[in-house]
Design a protein around this motif. Structure first.
Motif, PDB file in Angstrom:
ATOM      1  N   ASP A 393      -0.285 -12.102   0.415  1.00  0.00           N
ATOM      2  CA  ASP A 393       1.110 -12.896   0.531  1.00  0.00           C
ATOM      3  C   ASP A 393       2.144 -11.752   0.030  1.00  0.00           C
ATOM      4  O   ASP A 393       3.290 -12.387  -0.204  1.00  0.00           O
ATOM      5  N   HIS A 394       1.847 -10.652  -0.147  1.00  0.00           N
ATOM      6  CA  HIS A 394       2.851  -9.389  -0.492  1.00  0.00           C
ATOM      7  C   HIS A 394       3.229  -9.488  -1.784  1.00  0.00           C
ATOM      8  O   HIS A 394       4.463  -9.467  -1.996  1.00  0.00           O
ATOM      9  N   VAL A 395       2.702  -9.972  -2.609  1.00  0.00           N
ATOM     10  CA  VAL A 395       3.079 -10.240  -4.125  1.00  0.00           C
ATOM     11  C   VAL A 395       2.070  -9.612  -5.135  1.00  0.00           C
ATOM     12  O   VAL A 395       0.848  -9.799  -4.810  1.00  0.00           O
ATOM     13  N   LEU A 396       2.562  -8.808  -6.033  1.00  0.00           N
ATOM     14  CA  LEU A 396       1.704  -8.361  -7.047  1.00  0.00           C
ATOM     15  C   LEU A 396       2.300  -8.349  -8.471  1.00  0.00           C
ATOM     16  O   LEU A 396       3.742  -8.303  -8.414  1.00  0.00           O
ATOM     17  N   ARG A 397       1.660  -8.539  -9.246  1.00  0.00           N
ATOM     18  CA  ARG A 397       2.193  -8.340 -10.787  1.00  0.00           C
ATOM     19  C   ARG A 397       2.382  -6.894 -11.091  1.00  0.00           C
ATOM     20  O   ARG A 397       1.778  -5.724 -10.624  1.00  0.00           O
TER      21      ARG A 397
END
Length: 450
Positions: A393-397
């Protein structure tokens, strides 16, 4: 240099540091090196300056020599005796003044004498003499809140001098003052030293002001960064008072700038993996090539100034005109060099072809160029973009990257590195950042940059 008979330039050793190494351990157990095998000797009759960028460990070295913190390895000796605690021959002047607000000027100055068990009458006499020496006669009963910054620092000097130490240590003592006040205090310090009025045998000063180091010191120890090592030692063989406009003074300033900016080949070698005249090196990582803590706007400003000056200028001239010190100008220079937008040669900086293109581009084009160079040359920005690209999803913390940075940085510095990378990435429209959620998301514009 010209010295008085009472102050031979190569007198007896007062303080000797031998292979001093200092590391700190982060909460997660990672070892963070600050100093690496630093050795130097402070002799009677000399002023020595410790000069370096942020992260060079110069204040940590000063505190090791003062016995305020213990080295991880190596040793510090005072007149041949290894330290096992506070150095009995040292007094310190701090950047922050460090006065007790509920005590008067005289009471603050008497503190060190009181700690030594000096009788009240003697304390009073010596304190008043020190207060008069540093030009605060008439303010003995004033409280710190009644004094200007320069006057407060004068109290700090009086408190340090009143105990008549062998060595006066100063940790950026003028950096919190305005330019004129700082210049006045420097000149007065030189006058006291040259006139043998200051009851000290040697001075060790930490500074990031190159002209200040050349103005005050007999020797300058230039420290590299991350971890701190002695990169060069320079002798300042000039009579006092020193003329900033003298060619030899300006040449020494140029030399120091050249030393402090002599890492551009290291950056290029690390990125290409092929050092000059040697074997291949590993590619740069977010730990080995930290981001200079500058904003894209500040970097753009420097490049635009250079473009307006024909694409090249001397760093001392830039610093003088902009009223910048080392920690103001050199991070901008480091960022420009890291991103292959500029090159340095000694004390001069020149735009590369890419830097000239960037400086003369419109806003949209300059952002696109910045994004391309940040991904190509800034390891942390590249690591973030690559990691985001590889997720579904091309999202990281952000915690993922903080954990990575904690292997080589303290909590505070890791946060600063990530904040800088986020600033650069958002400016280049490489990724978006939700501060509330602590979440990074790849921007559509980043597609095709890698």
């Amino acid at each position: 240099m010209t010295t008085t008979p009472d102050r031979p330039g190569n007198g007896d050793p007062i303080i000797s540091a031998t292979h001093v190494t200092k590391s700190f351990t982060s909460p997660d157990g990672n070892v963070l090196p600050v100093l690496d095998s630093v050795s130097f000797t402070l002799h009677e009759g000399e002023i020595v300056a410790l000069l370096g960028k942020s992260g060079s460990g110069k204040s940590t070295l000063l505190r090791c020599a003062a016995g305020l913190i213990a080295p991880s390895s190596g040793s510090v000796s005072y007149r041949g005796t290894p330290l096992n605690g506070a150095n009995p021959g040292v007094s310190m002047v701090f950047q922050s003044f460090a006065l007790l607000p509920w005590l008067t000027v005289q009471q603050n100055v008497e503190l060190g004498l009181q700690a030594q068990g000096v009788a009240e009458a003697d304390r009073r006499s010596r304190a008043l003499k020190a207060i008069d020496l540093i030009g605060l006669d008439g303010f003995e009963g004033a409280y710190p809140k009644e004094l200007s910054g320069g006057m407060r620092q004068r109290v700090g000097f009086a408190r340090a001098l009143v105990v008549e130490p062998d060595a006066l240590f100063m940790d950026e003592p003028f950096s919190a003052l305005d330019v004129l006040t700082a210049e006045n205090l420097r000149n007065e310090l030189v006058g006291l030293w040259e006139g043998n009025e200051a009851p000290v045998k040697s001075v060790l000063i930490v500074t990031h002001n190159i002209e200040e180091a050349v103005l005050l010191a007999d020797r300058i120890l230039v420290l590299s960064s991350n971890p701190g090592r002695i990169k060069a030692e320079l002798t300042v063989d000039l009579p006092r008072p020193r003329d900033r406009r003298a060619p030899v003074f300006e040449a020494l300033v140029d030399t120091v700038y050249g030393i402090l900016t002599g890492r551009e080949q290291d950056h290029a070698d690390a990125l290409t993996g092929t050092p000059t005249g040697g074997a291949a090196r590993p590619l740069a990582t977010p730990i080995s090539a930290p981001l200079p803590q500058v904003s894209p706007g500040g970097l753009s400003g420097l490049l635009e100034i250079l473009a307006a000056r024909g694409g090249e200028d001397g760093m001392p001239e830039l610093a003088d005109e902009l009223n910048f010190e080392v920690d103001d100008l050199l991070p901008l220079v480091d960022a420009a060099v890291l991103l292959d937008l500029a090159r340095t040669a000694g004390p001069r900086i020149a735009l590369t072809q890419a830097g000239n293109e960037f400086a003369n581009a419109d806003i949209l084009t300059s952002k696109q160029l910045f994004a391309r160079h940040a991904v190509a040359h800034a390891p942390l920005v590249r690591a973030i973009v690559q990691a985001l690209t590889r997720t579904g999803d091309h999202v990281l913390r952000e915690g993922l990257f903080l954990d990575l940075l904690h292997r080589g940085f303290s909590d505070e510095d890791a946060r600063r590195q990530l904040d800088t990378a986020i600033d650069w990435g958002r400016y280049g429209e490489l990724f978006e950042y939700d501060k509330g959620e602590g979440r990074l998301e790849l921007a559509p514009e980043a597609v095709g940059v890698l």
